[in-house]
Design a protein around this motif. Sequence first.
Motif, short mmCIF file in Angstrom:
data_model
loop_
_atom_site.label_atom_id
_atom_site.label_comp_id
_atom_site.label_asym_id
_atom_site.label_seq_id
_atom_site.Cartn_x
_atom_site.Cartn_y
_atom_site.Cartn_z
N GLY A 110 -50.91 -33.96 55.92
CA GLY A 110 -51.47 -32.96 55.03
C GLY A 110 -52.97 -33.10 54.92
N ASP A 111 -53.53 -32.13 54.25
CA ASP A 111 -54.97 -32.07 54.08
C ASP A 111 -55.27 -31.71 52.64
OD1 ASP A 111 -57.67 -30.02 55.36
OD2 ASP A 111 -57.66 -32.09 54.67
N ARG A 112 -56.49 -31.89 52.27
CA ARG A 112 -56.89 -31.46 50.94
C ARG A 112 -56.78 -29.94 50.84
NH1 ARG A 112 -60.94 -35.10 52.31
NH2 ARG A 112 -61.00 -36.97 51.04
N GLU A 113 -56.27 -29.48 49.68
CA GLU A 113 -56.27 -28.06 49.41
C GLU A 113 -57.71 -27.61 49.13
OE1 GLU A 113 -52.22 -27.77 49.89
OE2 GLU A 113 -53.58 -26.13 49.43
N ASN A 169 -56.96 -30.39 60.62
CA ASN A 169 -57.57 -31.20 59.56
C ASN A 169 -56.60 -32.13 58.84
OD1 ASN A 169 -60.10 -29.99 59.98
ND2 ASN A 169 -59.56 -28.28 58.65
N GLN A 226 -53.42 -44.86 56.13
CA GLN A 226 -53.70 -43.48 56.50
C GLN A 226 -54.54 -43.48 57.78
OE1 GLN A 226 -56.20 -42.08 53.14
NE2 GLN A 226 -57.77 -41.68 54.66
N SER A 255 -58.06 -31.12 46.27
CA SER A 255 -56.88 -31.91 45.91
C SER A 255 -55.97 -32.09 47.11
CB SER A 255 -56.11 -31.22 44.78
OG SER A 255 -55.68 -29.94 45.18
N TYR A 256 -55.28 -33.20 47.15
CA TYR A 256 -54.32 -33.51 48.21
C TYR A 256 -52.97 -33.73 47.57
CZ TYR A 256 -51.73 -36.23 51.65
OH TYR A 256 -50.75 -36.70 52.49
N ILE A 257 -51.97 -33.03 48.06
CA ILE A 257 -50.63 -33.10 47.51
C ILE A 257 -49.72 -33.75 48.55
CG2 ILE A 257 -48.74 -31.85 46.44
CD1 ILE A 257 -51.45 -31.54 45.01
N PRO A 258 -49.37 -35.02 48.37
CA PRO A 258 -48.43 -35.63 49.32
C PRO A 258 -47.09 -34.91 49.29
CG PRO A 258 -49.48 -37.28 47.94
CD PRO A 258 -49.80 -35.95 47.35
N TYR A 300 -54.39 -35.22 57.79
CA TYR A 300 -54.36 -36.66 57.90
C TYR A 300 -52.90 -37.12 57.87
CZ TYR A 300 -59.31 -37.71 57.55
OH TYR A 300 -60.64 -37.83 57.81
N THR A 307 -50.40 -40.10 56.54
CA THR A 307 -50.31 -41.23 55.62
C THR A 307 -48.89 -41.75 55.58
OG1 THR A 307 -49.94 -39.73 53.75
CG2 THR A 307 -52.20 -40.41 54.15
#
Lengths: 113, 115
Positions: A91-94, A30, A49, A98-101, A32, A34
């Motif tokens: 990364g992916d959304r938690e 899952n 992205q 939320s998404y933490i770069p 992505y 960026t």
Amino acid sequence: LAKTTQPISMDSYEGQEVNITCSHNNIATNDYITWYQQFPSQGPRFIIQGYKTKVTNEVASLFIPADRKSSTLSLPRVSLSDTAVYYCLVGDREAGGSYIPTFGRGTSLIVHP
Amino acid sequence: DAGVTQSPTHLIKTRGQQVTLRCSPKSGHDTVSWYQQALGQGPQFIFQYYEEEERQRGNFPDRFSGHQFPNYSSELNVNALLLGDSALYLCASSLQFAYTSYEQYFGPGTRLTVT
């Protein structure tokens, strides 16, 4: 264990196409991909992205092979103002959205006249 | 359309002091994240605020705390400053549940120097 690996530095000349490749062998289904650009003493700027195949916007293109274990940021006809640090992130959304770069050390691109 | 703004631009503090940094998100954004960037390193995630609550936290001690206000603006507080806290502090805003949440808008940062 680092999630991404990219060259520490690259050099190019004005008008050339620059390709920066990022390795992410452990990318999750899952995740992505960026890319961000950062100039000295400024905050990073989102570039592009993607999830698979090819994505293009007015600034750059992102090429992602079928296995998604790497990706290549392509900057067409660079100019001196493209001299910056480029970060590849996966990364992916938690849970909860939320998404933490998560940034590594990035690739320092220097464009010469 | 105003982007992310941060204040102050630069700050010099002494070891042991406390500091408060401020951030206003991009118009329409509801989520604020804070990052610390040491010289030559990539930004390191401190924490993220959404709906006035801390939602995610990176590997930073409790000396680092924050707050988000009803207008989505945010503060980062650092207590008992150490020399190692000298860095560029970045604020980023995003939309929590949009597809474009992968796209974070960063402010220009606050340069904190601890002497």
